[in-house]
Scaffold this active site. Structure first.
Site, PDB file in Angstrom:
ATOM      1  N   PRO A  37       0.823  -1.207   0.000  1.00 59.18           N
ATOM      2  CG  PRO A  37      -0.699  -1.517   1.728  1.00 59.18           C
ATOM      3  CD  PRO A  37       0.587  -2.049   1.175  1.00 59.18           C
ATOM      4  NE  ARG A  42       5.061   6.044   7.538  1.00 59.20           N
ATOM      5  CZ  ARG A  42       3.925   5.658   6.956  1.00 59.20           C
ATOM      6  NH1 ARG A  42       3.901   5.391   5.673  1.00 59.20           N
ATOM      7  NH2 ARG A  42       2.813   5.530   7.655  1.00 59.20           N
TER       8      ARG A  42
END
Length: 129
Positions: A37, A42
């Site tokens: 997703p 990050r």
């Protein structure tokens, strides 16, 4: 998830654009949002000022180590394909530096259980269709 950490020796700072590298790594995962997703991606880079490479006698030696942490559940094919794609990005990014100096590049994929992890993220909502 994934969370990507790029550790690099600070003697590379002047020779490459690490922020640009992070963007290219993120794009690998964005291109595979059926597996990862987008809202969970990050990346961060950590310059290292205290390090020793090999026997420590060559102060200009450098390294880059990429750690990709993902939650459990992806197939071996997906994990291998993603690792290879990220490592290709890293290798391409540092190709000119690799030709000019001693440089070690490495990547490890770490898969962990979701048990014991806690998450709260409202970024995902931007990417839901």
């Amino acid at each position: 998830m994934p969370h990507i950490t790029v550790e690099y020796t600070d003697n590379l700072k002047e020779e490459t654009d690490i922020h640009h590298l992070l963007g290219k790594i993120n794009q690998v995962f964005v291109d595979h949002q059926d597996i990862f997703p987008v809202g969970g991606i990050r990346s961060r880079a950590l310059p290292l000022s205290d390090y020793v490479v090999a026997d420590g006698t060559h102060k200009n030696d450098a390294f880059v180590h990429v750690t990709v942490k993902i939650g459990a559940g992806r197939s071996e094919k997906d994990k291998t394909g993603t690792s290879e794609a990220v490592f290709e990005v890293v290798t391409d990014h540092f190709a000119d530096v690799y030709e000019r100096r001693y440089l070690a590049l490495s990547l490890e994929l770490v898969e962990f259980s979701e048990a014991g992890t806690m998450k709260k993220n409202n970024i995902h909502g931007r990417y839901r269709k």
